[in-house]
Design a protein around this motif. Sequence first.
Motif, mmCIF file in Angstrom:
data_model
loop_
_atom_site.group_PDB
_atom_site.id
_atom_site.type_symbol
_atom_site.label_atom_id
_atom_site.label_comp_id
_atom_site.label_asym_id
_atom_site.label_seq_id
_atom_site.Cartn_x
_atom_site.Cartn_y
_atom_site.Cartn_z
ATOM 1 N N GLY A 122 -9.839 -7.932 9.517
ATOM 2 C CA GLY A 122 -9.513 -7.935 8.090
ATOM 3 C C GLY A 122 -9.048 -6.548 7.716
ATOM 4 O O GLY A 122 -8.900 -5.677 8.584
ATOM 5 N N VAL A 123 -8.849 -6.350 6.438
ATOM 6 C CA VAL A 123 -8.287 -5.081 5.982
ATOM 7 C C VAL A 123 -9.065 -4.573 4.776
ATOM 8 O O VAL A 123 -9.400 -5.342 3.859
ATOM 9 C CB VAL A 123 -6.795 -5.259 5.598
ATOM 10 C CG1 VAL A 123 -6.254 -3.996 4.933
ATOM 11 C CG2 VAL A 123 -5.960 -5.624 6.824
ATOM 12 N N LEU A 124 -9.359 -3.288 4.821
ATOM 13 C CA LEU A 124 -9.783 -2.567 3.611
ATOM 14 C C LEU A 124 -8.649 -1.621 3.280
ATOM 15 O O LEU A 124 -8.247 -0.808 4.121
ATOM 16 C CB LEU A 124 -11.058 -1.759 3.871
ATOM 17 C CG LEU A 124 -11.314 -0.630 2.860
ATOM 18 C CD1 LEU A 124 -11.645 -1.174 1.474
ATOM 19 C CD2 LEU A 124 -12.431 0.293 3.331
ATOM 20 N N TRP A 125 -8.110 -1.767 2.074
ATOM 21 C CA TRP A 125 -7.189 -0.746 1.580
ATOM 22 C C TRP A 125 -7.944 0.061 0.520
ATOM 23 O O TRP A 125 -8.688 -0.495 -0.290
ATOM 24 C CB TRP A 125 -5.932 -1.366 0.938
ATOM 25 C CG TRP A 125 -5.144 -0.293 0.216
ATOM 26 C CD1 TRP A 125 -4.293 0.590 0.780
ATOM 27 C CD2 TRP A 125 -5.218 0.046 -1.174
ATOM 28 N NE1 TRP A 125 -3.810 1.461 -0.179
ATOM 29 C CE2 TRP A 125 -4.367 1.150 -1.387
ATOM 30 C CE3 TRP A 125 -5.918 -0.474 -2.264
ATOM 31 C CZ2 TRP A 125 -4.201 1.747 -2.636
ATOM 32 C CZ3 TRP A 125 -5.755 0.109 -3.504
ATOM 33 C CH2 TRP A 125 -4.900 1.209 -3.686
ATOM 34 N N GLY A 183 -3.142 -2.036 -9.447
ATOM 35 C CA GLY A 183 -3.723 -0.783 -9.967
ATOM 36 C C GLY A 183 -5.147 -0.529 -9.516
ATOM 37 O O GLY A 183 -5.789 0.422 -9.970
ATOM 38 N N CYS A 184 -5.662 -1.368 -8.600
ATOM 39 C CA CYS A 184 -7.062 -1.212 -8.174
ATOM 40 C C CYS A 184 -7.214 0.010 -7.266
ATOM 41 O O CYS A 184 -6.223 0.643 -6.881
ATOM 42 C CB CYS A 184 -7.541 -2.480 -7.479
ATOM 43 S SG CYS A 184 -6.535 -2.921 -6.051
ATOM 44 N N ASP A 185 -8.458 0.301 -6.906
ATOM 45 C CA ASP A 185 -8.741 1.478 -6.070
ATOM 46 C C ASP A 185 -9.088 1.090 -4.638
ATOM 47 O O ASP A 185 -8.875 1.873 -3.710
ATOM 48 C CB ASP A 185 -9.894 2.272 -6.692
ATOM 49 C CG ASP A 185 -9.544 2.672 -8.113
ATOM 50 O OD1 ASP A 185 -8.679 3.548 -8.270
ATOM 51 O OD2 ASP A 185 -10.094 2.074 -9.064
ATOM 52 N N PHE A 186 -9.672 -0.090 -4.485
ATOM 53 C CA PHE A 186 -9.985 -0.637 -3.160
ATOM 54 C C PHE A 186 -9.589 -2.114 -3.183
ATOM 55 O O PHE A 186 -9.768 -2.788 -4.212
ATOM 56 C CB PHE A 186 -11.491 -0.570 -2.849
ATOM 57 C CG PHE A 186 -12.082 0.814 -2.840
ATOM 58 C CD1 PHE A 186 -11.942 1.644 -1.723
ATOM 59 C CD2 PHE A 186 -12.801 1.277 -3.933
ATOM 60 C CE1 PHE A 186 -12.513 2.912 -1.717
ATOM 61 C CE2 PHE A 186 -13.373 2.549 -3.935
ATOM 62 C CZ PHE A 186 -13.221 3.366 -2.820
ATOM 63 N N VAL A 207 -1.046 -4.115 -4.185
ATOM 64 C CA VAL A 207 -2.158 -3.303 -4.694
ATOM 65 C C VAL A 207 -1.674 -2.261 -5.705
ATOM 66 O O VAL A 207 -2.409 -1.909 -6.627
ATOM 67 C CB VAL A 207 -2.950 -2.616 -3.554
ATOM 68 C CG1 VAL A 207 -3.694 -3.647 -2.728
ATOM 69 C CG2 VAL A 207 -2.086 -1.728 -2.685
ATOM 70 N N ALA A 208 -0.441 -1.793 -5.533
ATOM 71 C CA ALA A 208 0.074 -0.806 -6.492
ATOM 72 C C ALA A 208 0.238 -1.464 -7.863
ATOM 73 O O ALA A 208 -0.122 -0.883 -8.896
ATOM 74 C CB ALA A 208 1.390 -0.232 -5.993
ATOM 75 N N ALA A 258 0.856 -1.203 0.000
ATOM 76 C CA ALA A 258 0.000 0.000 0.000
ATOM 77 C C ALA A 258 0.884 1.243 0.000
ATOM 78 O O ALA A 258 1.818 1.338 0.800
ATOM 79 C CB ALA A 258 -0.895 0.005 1.233
ATOM 80 N N PRO A 259 0.597 2.222 -0.862
ATOM 81 C CA PRO A 259 1.426 3.422 -0.896
ATOM 82 C C PRO A 259 1.441 4.161 0.437
ATOM 83 O O PRO A 259 2.474 4.682 0.833
ATOM 84 C CB PRO A 259 0.777 4.277 -1.996
ATOM 85 C CG PRO A 259 -0.015 3.320 -2.815
ATOM 86 C CD PRO A 259 -0.422 2.195 -1.907
ATOM 87 N N GLU A 260 0.316 4.226 1.146
ATOM 88 C CA GLU A 260 0.276 4.994 2.395
ATOM 89 C C GLU A 260 -0.254 4.137 3.544
ATOM 90 O O GLU A 260 -1.251 3.414 3.389
ATOM 91 C CB GLU A 260 -0.654 6.209 2.245
ATOM 92 C CG GLU A 260 -0.074 7.293 1.357
ATOM 93 C CD GLU A 260 -0.939 8.544 1.406
ATOM 94 O OE1 GLU A 260 -1.349 8.955 2.519
ATOM 95 O OE2 GLU A 260 -1.217 9.087 0.327
#
Length: 428
Positions: free
Chosen positions: A253-256, A235-238, A231-232, A101-103
């Motif tokens: 769990g995780v939501l990115w 290329g998805c958004d979520f 995820v980078a 994850a970028p951030e």
Amino acid sequence: MAPRSAPAVQPTRTTDLPTQRLDIQSIRAQIPALAQLVNGKPLVYLDSGATSLKPQIVIDALVDYYGGCCANVHRGVHTLSQRATTLLEQARETVQAYIGAPELHECIFVRGVTEGINLVANTWAQRHIGPGDEILITAMEHHSNIVPWQMLCERVGATLKVAPFDTRGVLDMDAFAALLSSRTKLVAAVQVSNALGTINPVVEMVQLAHAVGAKVLLDGAQAVPHGPVNVAALGCDFYVFSGHKVFAPTGIGVLWGRRALLEAGGPWHGGGDMIRRVTFEKSTYAELPALLEAGTPHIAGAIGLGAALRWQSALGLDLIAAHEADLLAYGTRLLEEIDGVRLIGTSPNKAGVLGFVLDGTIGAHPSDVGMLLDQQGVAVRTGHHCAEPVMDFFGIPGTVRASLAVYNNRGDLDALAAGVQKAIRLLS
Ligand code: PLP
């Protein structure tokens, strides 16, 4: 732990397989639940698609939290609270590195995939999808990636579109592309199908969706346990996944999501921790991730998730994928050789799911087979696997599903095949 750049598709061709091998005996020795007899037989656990078994190191992380620094997080000045906060936030860092994850603050702790999808449906999607808009899913989604979108469509007057798959369980990419248009605001798709094992071409799907301006949510529930995810690179958004399927506790769990989208969605649950200031006239809200984490989080669960992801990463995600690809090929061969077994889900690009029905057994339901296997100590799941539309497509009530994890070995699949042969004899 450095972010990985590998895409999320497991190597399934023999040429892709790393030469180094995992020490499966030693991995099995780290899973206490495997050391038990079930119905007098050594447990053969082939239900990791439903939930994975937990390594001792994860169990220890829970015991250490509850027995040691058992305190609430974030607002405490005392030592235990600060320790608990550090452990929780370290787990978030582990998640960030694990999914690339970028951030850090884009990684939101949720209860699991179901809650993560409902969160997106009730925040970003609720605000940005309206009458005449479309949401595109695939026909192989888990109910958790169908029902929240149906509910949203009813609320906002949008339309749900469904991309079909063929008799092997391969997504029809022409149909998928044809269903995209400027009306499509969101594509919500499973990365690896829990009912069919199909690995979807998610990178291509993301590119096609972005080309029409749609955002993309990927359900990684069945991808994360089996190999690297970034995820980078996707290329998805979520992106959502559940801890309990990846060797961690239930209920975490995780939501990115991309920061701008999560922020644009605004808060969902209101309460403690998600606020900056509360008065009776007006409340103002905290920044991410607190904005979307109202109330006391599942502290032990998040710490356990961190431990689980570190354990899995230390084994080697590419090695896990290669080991499971070998098991899948072996198990597929064994089942194909049994008269009367019909595999459901035969995509050439598949992860560790072996779903099947027994054609020759008179009136037998998949659950009859599951119970007979259980008597042999073999744990599988039977039924529709929360993917009723998939079962409707094949015209069956359900399948018997053996699902794999890193701690399985060929002996487990031999036991499955022997159990299935016995079930056929008893049911025919
Ligand atoms: N999506 C897929 C592909 C799944 O396999 C599952 C669980 O089986 C879910 C979503 C729902 O996960 P949870 O029940 O952990 O929220």
